[in-house]
Design an enzyme around this catalytic site. Structure first.
Site, PDB file in Angstrom:
ATOM      1  N   LYS A   1       3.920  -2.341   6.631  1.00 12.67           N
ATOM      2  CA  LYS A   1       3.433  -2.605   5.274  1.00 12.67           C
ATOM      3  C   LYS A   1       1.939  -2.337   5.240  1.00 12.67           C
ATOM      4  CE  LYS A   1       3.294  -6.154   1.653  1.00 12.67           C
ATOM      5  NZ  LYS A   1       3.639  -7.553   1.318  1.00 12.67           N
TER       6      LYS A   1
ATOM      7  N   LYS B   1       6.634   0.379   3.646  1.00 13.84           N
ATOM      8  CA  LYS B   1       6.133   0.116   2.300  1.00 13.84           C
ATOM      9  C   LYS B   1       4.644   0.432   2.268  1.00 13.84           C
ATOM     10  CE  LYS B   1       5.561  -3.611  -1.083  1.00 13.84           C
ATOM     11  NZ  LYS B   1       5.633  -5.073  -1.324  1.00 13.84           N
TER      12      LYS B   1
END
Length: 333
Positions: free
Chosen positions: A204, A257
């Site tokens: 992330k 992500k």
């Protein structure tokens, strides 16, 4: 020696032939629809920076879930916006918390619909960070703070257990604290939820593409930023280290992500690890497409399907996307 004229176009001559030789096929079963649930009654408010995406209170939620289920989308990802916040995000792990209540309702309506609970503290803390913080106030009143990694793990595990107890099928921790998968796996196992898988936000990045989400989840940090725990967008080898740690700690699925600017990362993680891989088509990616489509600059349907196909071609098994409902309708056409 090759034939004098190589005719690659032979396999592109008709829609039927193109379909027969297509290497990557996007399927509705690949998609996960995020939902934002909030407190109050009668709430169905469109998020200004995310056209077509809404906040739902519990009494208006069923209409949205009915639509998702009718389209055959297999899973939803729940985010909660609580009525009250505090320094430790206590409403994140309350048995009557907004995500827990929404989970129970959805599972009562559609037992087979997979409910994925986002496991983080940022929506529930008054400071907006993903863990507990030790704050410092300067003489001029400026507030700074350090996110306390190890002290946060117990609260994250407690949140995961409360979500599993409410009926969540999958726990999806997004906090990026070191050791979070191990802490949550241990907490779930000790509480009797050893059967509940973890979909880890393994890779992330500290991305500007999250801007619209922070409005949707009311989760912007009140001071500082998240660069001390989310990844530097310039780094790729670090992504392998992060994913490997989560595999060793017991993750069942990995996630990258954002997705669109990080398809090289998706491919590397796909090639390095054999766990199911999720790509998160995040809010900023969604909102840019929506804005361009509303201005008449692009064909939204074609752009969305091409983008999602690209994510799957890069190696994603599943895609979290705010386009999920529209994408299924377009695929059915």
């Amino acid at each position: 020696m090759s034939f004098p004229i190589v005719r690659h176009r032979r396999l592109r001559g008709s829609a039927g032939i193109r379909g027969m030789v297509r290497e990557t096929v996007l399927n509705p079963l690949d998609l996960i629809q995020p939902i934002f649930v909030t407190f109050g009654t009668g709430v169905k408010n469109e998020i200004s920076s995310m056209p077509g995406v809404f906040h739902f209170s519990l009494d208006t939620l069923k209409e949205e879930v009915d639509e998702i289920a009718s389209l055959g989308i297999p899973a939803v990802l729940l985010f909660g916006v609580p009525e009250t916040k505090d320094a430790v995000g206590s409403s994140a792990y309350a048995d009557e918390g907004i995500v827990q209540e929404a989970t129970r309702l959805i599972k009562s309506w559609y037992p087979e619909l997979i409910v994925i609970a986002d496991t983080c503290l940022c929506e529930f803390t008054d400071h907006g960070h993903c863990g507990m913080v030790h704050t410092h106030t300067a003489a001029d009143g400026t507030v700074t703070g350090d996110v306390m990694n190890d002290a946060s793990l117990a609260l994250l595990a407690r949140t995961a257990v409360s979500q599993a107890k409410a009926g969540a099928d999958i726990i999806a921790p997004s906090n990026m604290m070191d050791g979070f998968v191990q802490a949550i796996r241990s907490g779930l196992d000790e509480a009797g939820y050893e059967h509940v898988p973890i979909m880890s936000y393994s890779v992330k990045y500290a991305s500007a593409y999250y801007g619209p989400f922070r409005e949707a989840a009311d989760s912007a940090p009140q001071f500082g930023d998240r660069k001390t725990y989310q990844m530097d967008p310039a780094n790729l080898r670090e992504a392998i280290r992060e994913a490997e740690t989560d595999v060793l700690e017991g993750a069942d699925m990995l996630m990258v992500k954002p997705a669109l600017a990080y398809l090289d990362v998706v491919r590397v993680i796909r090639d390095q690890f054999d766990l199911p891989l999720v790509a998160y088509n995040v809010s900023g990616e969604y909102s840019m497409v929506k804005a361009a489509a509303q201005a008449g600059w692009i064909n939204e349907k074609v752009i969305v399907l091409e983008t999602l196909t690209g994510m799957k071609r890069a190696g994603a098994d599943m895609i979290i996307t705010y386009h999920a409902k529209d994408a299924v309708r377009w695929l059915r056409e």
